[in-house]
Design an enzyme around this catalytic site. Structure first.
Site, PDB file in Angstrom:
ATOM      1  N   SER A 102     -55.642 -26.622  -7.690  1.00 13.82           N
ATOM      2  CA  SER A 102     -56.827 -26.386  -8.531  1.00 13.82           C
ATOM      3  C   SER A 102     -57.730 -27.613  -8.492  1.00 13.82           C
ATOM      4  O   SER A 102     -57.265 -28.747  -8.309  1.00 13.82           O
ATOM      5  CB  SER A 102     -56.381 -26.143  -9.982  1.00 13.82           C
ATOM      6  OG  SER A 102     -57.480 -26.260 -10.857  1.00 13.82           O
ATOM      7  N   TYR A 151     -51.100 -28.187 -17.050  1.00 13.10           N
ATOM      8  CA  TYR A 151     -51.630 -27.402 -15.930  1.00 13.10           C
ATOM      9  C   TYR A 151     -52.231 -28.336 -14.877  1.00 13.10           C
ATOM     10  O   TYR A 151     -51.898 -28.246 -13.683  1.00 13.10           O
ATOM     11  CB  TYR A 151     -52.675 -26.410 -16.431  1.00 13.10           C
ATOM     12  CG  TYR A 151     -53.293 -25.569 -15.345  1.00 13.10           C
ATOM     13  CD1 TYR A 151     -52.654 -24.425 -14.881  1.00 13.10           C
ATOM     14  CD2 TYR A 151     -54.512 -25.926 -14.771  1.00 13.10           C
ATOM     15  CE1 TYR A 151     -53.223 -23.653 -13.866  1.00 13.10           C
ATOM     16  CE2 TYR A 151     -55.083 -25.158 -13.771  1.00 13.10           C
ATOM     17  CZ  TYR A 151     -54.436 -24.019 -13.318  1.00 13.10           C
ATOM     18  OH  TYR A 151     -55.007 -23.272 -12.317  1.00 13.10           O
TER      19      TYR A 151
HETATM   20  P1  NAP Z   1     -53.809 -14.510 -12.799  1.00 15.88           P
HETATM   21  O1  NAP Z   1     -54.873 -13.507 -12.583  1.00 15.88           O
HETATM   22  O2  NAP Z   1     -53.387 -14.870 -14.171  1.00 15.88           O
HETATM   23  O3  NAP Z   1     -52.536 -14.062 -11.942  1.00 15.88           O
HETATM   24  C1  NAP Z   1     -51.371 -14.852 -11.972  1.00 15.88           C
HETATM   25  C2  NAP Z   1     -50.355 -14.256 -11.015  1.00 15.88           C
HETATM   26  O4  NAP Z   1     -49.176 -15.102 -11.043  1.00 15.88           O
HETATM   27  C3  NAP Z   1     -49.911 -12.871 -11.428  1.00 15.88           C
HETATM   28  O5  NAP Z   1     -49.687 -12.105 -10.261  1.00 15.88           O
HETATM   29  C4  NAP Z   1     -48.588 -13.142 -12.156  1.00 15.88           C
HETATM   30  O6  NAP Z   1     -47.648 -12.070 -12.117  1.00 15.88           O
HETATM   31  C5  NAP Z   1     -48.046 -14.291 -11.326  1.00 15.88           C
HETATM   32  N1  NAP Z   1     -47.015 -15.042 -12.036  1.00 15.88           N
HETATM   33  C6  NAP Z   1     -47.128 -15.728 -13.186  1.00 15.88           C
HETATM   34  N2  NAP Z   1     -45.941 -16.269 -13.516  1.00 15.88           N
HETATM   35  C7  NAP Z   1     -45.066 -15.903 -12.554  1.00 15.88           C
HETATM   36  C8  NAP Z   1     -43.689 -16.134 -12.329  1.00 15.88           C
HETATM   37  N3  NAP Z   1     -42.958 -16.883 -13.173  1.00 15.88           N
HETATM   38  N4  NAP Z   1     -43.099 -15.599 -11.236  1.00 15.88           N
HETATM   39  C9  NAP Z   1     -43.829 -14.836 -10.373  1.00 15.88           C
HETATM   40  N5  NAP Z   1     -45.136 -14.574 -10.526  1.00 15.88           N
HETATM   41  C10 NAP Z   1     -45.741 -15.103 -11.616  1.00 15.88           C
HETATM   42  O7  NAP Z   1     -54.202 -15.907 -12.118  1.00 15.88           O
HETATM   43  P2  NAP Z   1     -55.178 -16.249 -10.896  1.00 15.88           P
HETATM   44  O8  NAP Z   1     -56.456 -16.713 -11.462  1.00 15.88           O
HETATM   45  O9  NAP Z   1     -55.158 -15.184  -9.887  1.00 15.88           O
HETATM   46  O10 NAP Z   1     -54.435 -17.553 -10.351  1.00 15.88           O
HETATM   47  C11 NAP Z   1     -53.667 -17.560  -9.154  1.00 15.88           C
HETATM   48  C12 NAP Z   1     -53.403 -19.011  -8.786  1.00 15.88           C
HETATM   49  O11 NAP Z   1     -54.649 -19.675  -8.601  1.00 15.88           O
HETATM   50  C13 NAP Z   1     -52.658 -19.794  -9.864  1.00 15.88           C
HETATM   51  O12 NAP Z   1     -51.754 -20.693  -9.286  1.00 15.88           O
HETATM   52  C14 NAP Z   1     -53.784 -20.545 -10.569  1.00 15.88           C
HETATM   53  O13 NAP Z   1     -53.321 -21.707 -11.196  1.00 15.88           O
HETATM   54  C15 NAP Z   1     -54.678 -20.840  -9.396  1.00 15.88           C
HETATM   55  N6  NAP Z   1     -56.070 -21.151  -9.769  1.00 15.88           N
HETATM   56  C16 NAP Z   1     -56.835 -20.231 -10.424  1.00 15.88           C
HETATM   57  C17 NAP Z   1     -58.151 -20.554 -10.764  1.00 15.88           C
HETATM   58  C18 NAP Z   1     -59.065 -19.595 -11.483  1.00 15.88           C
HETATM   59  O14 NAP Z   1     -60.177 -20.016 -11.859  1.00 15.88           O
HETATM   60  N7  NAP Z   1     -58.693 -18.344 -11.685  1.00 15.88           N
HETATM   61  C19 NAP Z   1     -58.668 -21.816 -10.427  1.00 15.88           C
HETATM   62  C20 NAP Z   1     -57.850 -22.723  -9.759  1.00 15.88           C
HETATM   63  C21 NAP Z   1     -56.564 -22.371  -9.427  1.00 15.88           C
HETATM   64  P3  NAP Z   1     -47.619 -10.930 -13.291  1.00 15.88           P
HETATM   65  O15 NAP Z   1     -48.858 -10.124 -13.047  1.00 15.88           O
HETATM   66  O16 NAP Z   1     -46.377 -10.170 -13.039  1.00 15.88           O
HETATM   67  O17 NAP Z   1     -47.659 -11.663 -14.589  1.00 15.88           O
END
Ligand code: NAP
Length: 244
Positions: free
Chosen positions: A141, A154
């Site tokens: 991130s 985080y």
């Molecule tokens: P999201 O929409 O909240 O999705 C999170 C995903 O991670 C879901 O598929 C969830 O599964 C899965 N997950 C959570 N805990 C888990 C576990 N213990 N074991 C297996 N799967 C798990 O988040 P996102 O925005 O797509 O983020 C994806 C990645 O990008 C993350 O690492 C996040 O930190 C990173 N990121 C996001 C942003 C942003 O602005 N969105 C920015 C920088 C980095 P379930 O659906 O089953 O809960």
């Protein structure tokens, strides 16, 4: 058929990465923790591209679950060529109110998972004859660089992922490449709690003048997958919010 495993691919960025890999000719292991129905929908979109998909429920912060996830992928899809450590959780709380248990949980899901999944995958990646080289991509991130007072665990977890990326890249070369992407604000469930005022303030700091889409991050992951001379690198995908 080359095989990819994308952790946390039921929703958001992970789902877009899974679909992008399918569009590029990969069979895909779709992993979820709690959202089984959403994971099945991701798998259906993979199959719409004519590729095989397997859906595996596993908490990737748990070493046994991570190992089962990898072994199921290999058993069902016939091998493993690329891993994307995407699963992550976030929590908004200042240090004064942050419990050690919550600190550990974010570290476990965001960092320990990448260690556990990569360790379990490594023997299979070493066996892969993928061209270009098999690879691991860790999803970090922008907060790894900037820090974040209301989410220190985080931001710390995402910084740790960058060090892990470089250490694994040195360790596994030349057989396996290891890289990271560091997204800025991407519109997913994780960022859906922002108020309109917060979004406008954040938008003012993004030269490209929009928030990223999950597909923007999938593009970067696909680039790293195919970039045979790139390892130990982090690709920043943030619309110019942080120019380094
Ligand atoms: P999201 O929409 O909240 O999705 C999170 C995903 O991670 C879901 O598929 C969830 O599964 C899965 N997950 C959570 N805990 C888990 C576990 N213990 N074991 C297996 N799967 C798990 O988040 P996102 O925005 O797509 O983020 C994806 C990645 O990008 C993350 O690492 C996040 O930190 C990173 N990121 C996001 C942003 C942003 O602005 N969105 C920015 C920088 C980095 P379930 O659906 O089953 O809960």
């Amino acid at each position: 058929m080359p095989v990819a495993l994308v952790t946390g691919s039921s929703r958001g960025i992970g789902a877009a990465i899974a679909e992008r890999f399918a569009a590029d000719g990969y069979d895909v292991a779709v992993n979820y923790h709690t959202s089984e129905a959403a994971a099945e929908e991701t798998a259906d979109r993979v199959r719409d591209h004519g590729q095989a998909a397997v859906v595996v429920g596993a908490d990737v912060s748990d070493a046994d679950d991570a190992s089962r996830l990898v072994e199921t992928t290999v058993d069902e899809l016939g091998g493993l060529d690329h891993v994307v450590n995407n699963a992550g959780i976030d929590q908004h709380v200042y240090t004064e109110d942050l419990s050690p248990e919550d600190f550990d949980r974010v570290m476990d899901v965001n960092v320990n998972s990448a260690f556990c999944v990569t360790k379990a995958a490594l023997p299979h990646l070493r066996e892969s004859d993928a061209d270009p080289t098999p690879s691991v991509t860790n999803v970090s991130s922008i907060l790894a660089y900037t820090g974040a007072p209301i989410e220190v665990h985080y931001a710390g977890s995402k910084g740790a992922l960058l060090s892990l990326t470089k250490s694994h890249a040195r360790d596994f070369a030349p057989a396996v490449r290891v890289n990271a992407v560091a997204p800025g604000h991407v519109e997913t469930d994780m960022t859906s709690d922002r108020t309109e005022a917060e979004k406008q303030e954040e938008l003012a700091g993004i030269p490209m003048d929009y928030f990223g889409a999950p597909a923007d991050i999938a593009d970067a992951v696909a680039y790293l997958r195919d970039a045979r001379f790139v390892t130990g690198e982090t690709l920043n995908v943030n619309g110019g919010e942080l120019m380094r």
